[in-house]
Design a protein around this motif. Structure first.
Motif, PDB file in Angstrom:
ATOM      1  N   THR A 104     -41.077  33.074  86.621  1.00 40.32           N
ATOM      2  CA  THR A 104     -42.351  33.804  86.544  1.00 40.32           C
ATOM      3  C   THR A 104     -43.050  33.586  85.209  1.00 40.32           C
ATOM      4  O   THR A 104     -44.277  33.626  85.139  1.00 40.32           O
ATOM      5  N   ALA A 105     -42.274  33.330  84.164  1.00 40.58           N
ATOM      6  CA  ALA A 105     -42.885  33.160  82.848  1.00 40.58           C
ATOM      7  C   ALA A 105     -43.276  31.721  82.559  1.00 40.58           C
ATOM      8  O   ALA A 105     -43.853  31.431  81.523  1.00 40.58           O
ATOM      9  N   ALA A 106     -42.947  30.808  83.484  1.00 40.38           N
ATOM     10  CA  ALA A 106     -43.234  29.398  83.239  1.00 40.38           C
ATOM     11  C   ALA A 106     -44.735  29.148  83.330  1.00 40.38           C
ATOM     12  O   ALA A 106     -45.399  29.569  84.261  1.00 40.38           O
ATOM     13  N   ALA A 107     -45.259  28.470  82.345  1.00 36.19           N
ATOM     14  CA  ALA A 107     -46.686  28.153  82.327  1.00 36.19           C
ATOM     15  C   ALA A 107     -46.957  26.942  83.195  1.00 36.19           C
ATOM     16  O   ALA A 107     -46.296  25.918  83.083  1.00 36.19           O
ATOM     17  N   SER A 140     -39.248  25.716  83.834  1.00 35.00           N
ATOM     18  CA  SER A 140     -39.834  25.966  85.153  1.00 35.00           C
ATOM     19  C   SER A 140     -38.841  26.454  86.193  1.00 35.00           C
ATOM     20  O   SER A 140     -39.181  27.278  87.046  1.00 35.00           O
ATOM     21  N   TRP A 141     -37.579  25.939  86.143  1.00 32.61           N
ATOM     22  CA  TRP A 141     -36.572  26.319  87.143  1.00 32.61           C
ATOM     23  C   TRP A 141     -35.249  26.641  86.467  1.00 32.61           C
ATOM     24  O   TRP A 141     -34.882  26.017  85.461  1.00 32.61           O
ATOM     25  N   ASP A 142     -34.522  27.594  87.047  1.00 31.94           N
ATOM     26  CA  ASP A 142     -33.249  28.018  86.462  1.00 31.94           C
ATOM     27  C   ASP A 142     -32.194  26.923  86.502  1.00 31.94           C
ATOM     28  O   ASP A 142     -31.336  26.854  85.624  1.00 31.94           O
TER      29      ASP A 142
END
Length: 364
Positions: A160-163, A310-312
């Motif tokens: 959610t915090a990824a720009a 972007s991804w875990d």
């Protein structure tokens, strides 16, 4: 497409399934086939020969239809039905067009999203000019429901915090303020409109586009592997046994280095430019590809996406190239690119119309 005339086409901007098949969830691409399953011919460099003309055209989409859930593969009957329907679509689409038919008259063809993106059959050109592939993608003989091999066959949710990179989804670039991006100058338009590249095909990762020209020529030497892509005649150079560049210069297609892991060519790419963001990721994006010759007529390809912001965790997909029965001809994109000046001219006309309307209102 395999005729010279097709090369001059320019991209303008553009069966009910049976019972579910229980499959174990898959969160990463399959491993390469076990050694000894197939002995590939050797190239001059002493490694398996990957060179030649290949195609990844397929009816299998990159992302799985949500209705299929966690199913990695179709049943044989489902795959046959899909391929039979495609053959019917080609037959109908190749019929002579009635010159007196009204614009966009129903013709019984399935308007796939990829066809609409290419402007096909609804204004660009009819079905006979499109070549999305006529078979479901088989991997190890298994008919796949998607190229992505996550559990649900879809791109994992982003953090959610990824720009999201500027211009992602619109390709409008910096300052993009509208769904279609900025029309201020050519540099603000998408790379495909400018005949610079069609990112999905050239990659990484290399993803079939669903409409045409999904063809490649691999040239292999001791020091490098070159991957020529038919779509806009791009060529990606993989430097073997090299190190990534240490600066922050981001060339088109990124910085690709490769090495051999047994009979598999591993390619790692980073330094992806912002304009070539993949699913919104670019700055810390690393794509790892693996090429393995699994049969005389099959080249296994897998890709793993890693972008911690972007991804875990990494995710990816796989498919198999099949031989292209022909060669790649020149894709003369710029010579026939009437779309870009037309788009910019339309924007200028719209600006003038607004200015004229404003001036008229001021006079009143």
């Amino acid at each position: 497409m395999q005729t010279a005339g097709f090369r001059r086409l320019t991209l303008a901007l553009g069966t009910t399934l049976g019972a579910a098949l229980a499959l174990a969830p898959l969160s990463a691409p399959f491993a390469a086939p076990a050694a000894g399953a197939y002995v590939a011919p050797l190239a001059a460099d002493g490694h398996p020969d990957l060179s030649g003309y290949w195609s990844n055209a397929t009816l299998t989409p990159m992302v799985r239809d949500p209705k299929l859930g966690d199913r990695l593969a179709y049943t044989p009957a489902e795959a046959k039905a899909l391929e039979s329907d495609e053959a019917h679509q080609v037959e109908v689409g190749n019929k002579r067009t009635d010159p007196d038919a009204p614009v966009n008259a129903p013709n019984g063809l399935e308007l796939k999203p990829s066809f609409l993106a290419a402007g096909g059959d609804v204004g660009g050109y009819n079905r006979g000019w499109l070549d999305p592939g006529h078979t479901v993608m088989r991997v190890g003989g298994e008919p796949r429901t998607s190229l992505i091999t996550t559990r649900d066959g879809r791109v994992p949710p982003r953090k959610t915090a990824a720009a999201v990179s500027a211009g992602y989804g619109t390709e409008g670039g910096e300052g993009s303020h509208a769904p279609l991006g900025s029309f201020d100058n050519p540099e603000n338009r998408p790379l495909s409109e400018r005949c610079i590249m069609f990112g999905g095909n050239v990659g990484p990762p290399m993803i079939p586009n669903g409409f045409y020209n999904n063809d490649y020529n691999i040239v292999q030497t001791r020091d490098a592997v070159a991957i020529q892509v038919e779509m806009v005649h791009d060529t990606r150079i993989v430097r073997l046994n090299a190190k990534h560049r240490a600066d922050d210069v981001r060339p088109w297609f990124g910085d690709s280095i490769g090495w051999w892991d047994g009979d598999t060519l591993v390619v790692e790419t980073n330094h992806i430019p912002q304009k070539q963001a993949f699913q919104g990721a670019w700055k810390d994006l690393t794509i790892t590809e693996r090429f393995t010759r699994t049969a005389k007529d099959r080249l296994r390809y897998s890709f793993t996406i890693s972008a911690p912001s972007s991804w875990d965790k990494p995710w990816g997909g796989e498919y198999e190239f099949a031989p292209l029965h022909g060669v790649i001809y020149e894709y003369a994109c710029n010579e026939g690119n009437y779309a870009l000046p037309g788009i910019l001219a339309g924007a200028r006309a719209a600006e003038k119309a607004r200015a004229d309307k404003a001036a008229t209102g001021a006079e009143q």
